[in-house]
Scaffold this motif. Structure first.
Motif, short mmCIF file in Angstrom:
data_model
loop_
_atom_site.label_atom_id
_atom_site.label_comp_id
_atom_site.label_asym_id
_atom_site.label_seq_id
_atom_site.Cartn_x
_atom_site.Cartn_y
_atom_site.Cartn_z
N LEU A 2 0.80 -1.22 0.00
CA LEU A 2 0.00 0.00 0.00
C LEU A 2 0.83 1.27 0.00
N ASP A 3 2.12 1.16 0.32
CA ASP A 3 2.98 2.34 0.36
C ASP A 3 3.20 2.96 -1.01
N ARG A 4 2.73 2.32 -2.06
CA ARG A 4 2.86 2.86 -3.43
C ARG A 4 1.73 3.81 -3.79
#
Length: 129
Positions: A2-4
């Motif tokens: 999800l950090d993208r």
């Protein structure tokens, strides 16, 4: 994984009309989109604040959203001129002076919106002042 992806804040409001008025008058924000889910406010760098109807507005005791600002003192002055009141904290290792917290170059202040949500404005040490 999800950090993208970009992330946005969702703030609850018991009274959506009251919240809209507060955010417009105090924060100078106008919703760019309105739908059955609530009011969508476009912010810097493609981020969003969404205000949605909820009976749980103002029940969280933590910071609900944080705005990264260039000059926290100037932003505080502008918000104060519009009637925003900043929170003061006096805890071990965490104290504000006239609403302002400073630690290691980080500067921040917190206030509550019309629905009781705690909002932060913060300035990182590398930000211009």
């Amino acid at each position: 994984m999800l950090d993208r992806f970009p992330v946005y804040a969702v703030l609850p409001a018991a009274d959506l009309d009251r919240a809209r008025t507060w955010w417009e008058e105090k924060a100078g924000m106008t919703p760019t989109t309105e739908d059955p889910g609530g009011l969508w406010y476009a912010c810097g760098d493609g981020t969003w604040v969404v205000i949605t109807r909820s009976q749980f507005a103002g029940t969280a005791q933590n910071t609900a959203a944080s705005f990264k600002v260039d000059d926290v003192a100037a932003t505080m002055a502008t918000l104060r001129s519009k009637g925003v009141r900043f929170e003061d904290y006096n805890l071990p290792e965490f104290k504000t002076i006239d609403g302002l917290f400073e630690y290691g170059g980080y500067r921040a202040a917190w206030f509550k919106d019309s629905e009781g949500n705690t909002i932060e404005i913060g300035q990182a040490p590398s930000d211009p002042a």
